[in-house]
Design an enzyme around this catalytic site. Structure first.
Site, short mmCIF file in Angstrom:
data_model
loop_
_atom_site.label_atom_id
_atom_site.label_comp_id
_atom_site.label_asym_id
_atom_site.label_seq_id
_atom_site.Cartn_x
_atom_site.Cartn_y
_atom_site.Cartn_z
CE LYS A 58 48.47 96.17 25.03
NZ LYS A 58 47.78 97.33 25.50
CG ASN A 70 41.00 93.21 22.18
OD1 ASN A 70 40.40 93.23 21.74
ND2 ASN A 70 41.84 93.94 22.15
CB CYS A 97 40.47 97.23 21.64
SG CYS A 97 41.19 98.82 23.11
N GLY A 107 37.35 91.94 36.99
CA GLY A 107 37.23 92.30 38.53
C GLY A 107 37.49 91.17 39.79
CB THR A 135 42.39 95.13 37.58
OG1 THR A 135 41.83 95.97 36.02
CG2 THR A 135 42.26 96.42 38.42
C1 LIG Z 1 46.43 98.88 31.69
C2 LIG Z 1 45.01 97.85 30.68
C3 LIG Z 1 45.48 97.06 29.18
C4 LIG Z 1 45.35 96.21 29.06
N1 LIG Z 1 44.52 95.99 27.22
C5 LIG Z 1 44.22 94.81 27.21
C6 LIG Z 1 44.71 94.33 25.53
O1 LIG Z 1 46.15 94.32 25.26
N2 LIG Z 1 43.88 93.57 24.76
C7 LIG Z 1 42.21 93.01 25.62
O2 LIG Z 1 41.87 92.07 25.42
N3 LIG Z 1 42.17 93.65 26.89
C8 LIG Z 1 43.50 93.85 27.27
N4 LIG Z 1 42.64 94.44 28.61
C9 LIG Z 1 41.34 94.48 29.16
C10 LIG Z 1 42.09 93.14 30.43
O3 LIG Z 1 41.96 92.27 29.40
C11 LIG Z 1 40.37 92.69 30.63
O4 LIG Z 1 39.55 91.47 29.80
C12 LIG Z 1 39.69 93.43 31.52
O5 LIG Z 1 40.62 94.13 32.11
C13 LIG Z 1 39.13 93.15 33.28
O6 LIG Z 1 39.48 92.03 33.53
P1 LIG Z 1 39.79 93.15 35.03
O7 LIG Z 1 39.41 93.65 35.64
O8 LIG Z 1 41.05 91.60 35.62
O9 LIG Z 1 41.49 93.71 34.86
C14 LIG Z 1 43.58 95.64 29.69
C15 LIG Z 1 43.07 96.18 30.87
C16 LIG Z 1 43.78 97.42 31.22
C17 LIG Z 1 43.75 97.07 32.93
#
Ligand SMILES: Cc1cc2nc3c(=O)[nH]c(=O)nc-3n(C[C@H](O)[C@H](O)[C@H](O)COP(=O)(O)O)c2cc1C
Length: 301
Positions: A47, A127, A130, A245, A267
Site C-alpha cells: 500500500k 506514487n 493519486c 484492468g 481490481t
Molecule cells: C482500492 C484501491 C486502492 C488503491 N490504492 C493505491 C495506492 O495506495 N497507491 C497507488 O499507487 N495506487 C493505488 N491504487 C491504484 C492501483 O495500484 C492500480 O494502479 C489501479 O487500480 C489500476 O490497476 P487495476 O485496474 O488492476 O486495479 C488503488 C486502487 C484501488 C482499486
C-alpha cells in the site's frame, strides 16, 4: 522450462513471472503480502505509505461501476514506522517487495525511501499519481516536479526507483513527464494509476463516494492505459510496468506487446480472487508457444 519462460527482469530485479500485486490492494500487512506471494505473484507492491498513520476519507470509499471500480480511499495507511516491521516479515521469507510511498514534498519522499530501504525492499515505487488526495494530485502531471522528486530520491538511494504516473490522457504531457523521470534517474516507470471519475446516485441526487470524486480502475481503463504504454515505450528506454484492468492472461500479453515488462494487478483480485496471479500466468502460456515472455515485450510496434 515453463517456469523459465515466465521469468522477467526489471532493471536489476529478476522476478519469476510478470505478475505483480498493485499498490493499495492487500498491501498493508506482511501477512497479506505473503499470502499474495504464495498465490503466485512474481512480486508485491505495498500500500502507498506516508510518514504517519492515516485514516483516509469517510465512506463510501468504493463503488462498483459496470466495468470497473471507483475508489476514493484517501490513502489510508499504517504509517512508515509500523510498516517497516510488516515488510521485514515478508523479506524474511525471501519474496520480492516493492515499497510504495507518497509524500508532500521531496524531503518527505527522501525520508520514506530511506526507511523502505532499511526495511529491505527490492525497489521503491514513488506514487506521484493519486488522483484524489489533496496536495498530491498534480505532482505526476508536472514534468518539473516529477523530475525533482525522482532525481532527489534516486540520487540518495541504493534501491531501484520506480516512478508511478497518474492516469493522464493528455499524451503530450504524459510523454514529457515520462522523459523527465527517465532523465532524473528512474529505473522504471509504472503506468498508470486510476483515472479520475465519479458516480452519482440518481435517486439520492448526490455523489455516491464520500469524497465525491475518485479513481476508476479495472477493465474500463485497460484500453486507455494500454495506449499510454504503447506511446511511452516509443520515447523511453527504461522498463515500463503496466497497470490497469489486467483480468486474464490475454490482457497481460497485450500489455507486454505494447511495451510493458510486467503488469501490476489490483481490481482483478476482487473479480477473480487472490489466485488471479497464477491463473493469469497459466492463461498466458498458449500465447508464448516456445518463446519466453521477454521476447514479446514491445513486439506490437
Ligand atoms: C482500492 C484501491 C486502492 C488503491 N490504492 C493505491 C495506492 O495506495 N497507491 C497507488 O499507487 N495506487 C493505488 N491504487 C491504484 C492501483 O495500484 C492500480 O494502479 C489501479 O487500480 C489500476 O490497476 P487495476 O485496474 O488492476 O486495479 C488503488 C486502487 C484501488 C482499486
Amino acid at each position: 522450462m515453463t517456469k523459465e519462460k515466465l521469468k522477467v527482469t526489471i532493471g536489476t530485479i529478476e522476478i519469476k513471472n510478470p505478475t505483480i500485486l498493485a499498490a493499495g490492494i492487500l498491501g498493508q500487512t506482511g501477512a497479506n503480502l505473503k499470502r499474495v506471494l504464495r498465490s503466485g505473484a512474481g512480486a508485491v507492491v505495498t500500500k502507498s505509505i506516508g510518514p504517519k498513520p492515516r485514516e483516509g476519507y469517510s465512506g463510501p470509499n468504493i463503488v462498483q461501476t459496470p466495468c470497473g471500480l471507483l475508489n476514493a480511499m484517501g490513502l489510508p495507511n499504517p504509517g512508515m514506522e509500523n510498516m517497516v516491521e510488516e515488510i521485514e516479515t515478508v523479506k524474511e521469507k525471501g519474496g520480492t517487495v516493492i515499497g510504495s510511498i507518497f509524500g508532500e514534498g521531496l524531503e518527505e519522499f527522501k525520508k520514506l525511501s530511506r526507511k523502505m530501504e532499511e526495511a529491505g525492499v527490492d525497489a521503491v515505487e514513488l506514487n506521484l499519481s493519486c488522483p484524489h488526495a489533496k496536495k498530491l494530485s498534480t505532482i505526476g502531471n508536472d514534468p518539473e516536479m516529477a523530475e525533482r522528486i525522482t532525481k532527489g530520491v534516486s540520487k540518495e538511494s541504493d534501491a531501484p526507483i520506480w516512478t508511478k504516473l497518474p492516469g493522464n490522457t493528455n499524451i503530450s504531457n504524459l510523454l514529457e513527464v515520462a522523459q523527465s523521470v527517465q532523465k532524473a534517474g528512474a529505473d522504471a516507470i509504472t503506468i498508470a494509476n486510476t483515472f479520475p471519475g465519479m458516480a452519482i446516485d440518481a435517486r439520492a441526487e448526490r455523489p455516491v463516494l464520500g469524497h465525491e470524486t475518485g479513481g476508476l480502475s479495472g477493465p474500463a481503463i485497460k484500453p486507455i492505459a494500454l495506449r499510454l504504454i504503447y506511446e511511452v515505450y516509443k520515447k523511453v528506454d527504461i522498463p515500463i510496468i503496466g497497470s490497469g484492468g489486467v483480468m486474464n492472461g490475454e490482457d497481460m500479453i497485450e500489455y507486454l506487446l505494447a511495451g510493458a515488462s510486467a503488469v501490476e494487478i489490483g481490481t482483478g483480485i476482487m473479480w477473480r480472487d487472490i489466485d488471479i496471479f497464477e491463473k493469469v500466468c497459466e492463461e498466458a502460456l498458449p500465447y508464448l508457444e516456445d518463446r519466453s515472455v521477454t521476447k514479446l515485450i514491445g513486439s506490437a510496434h
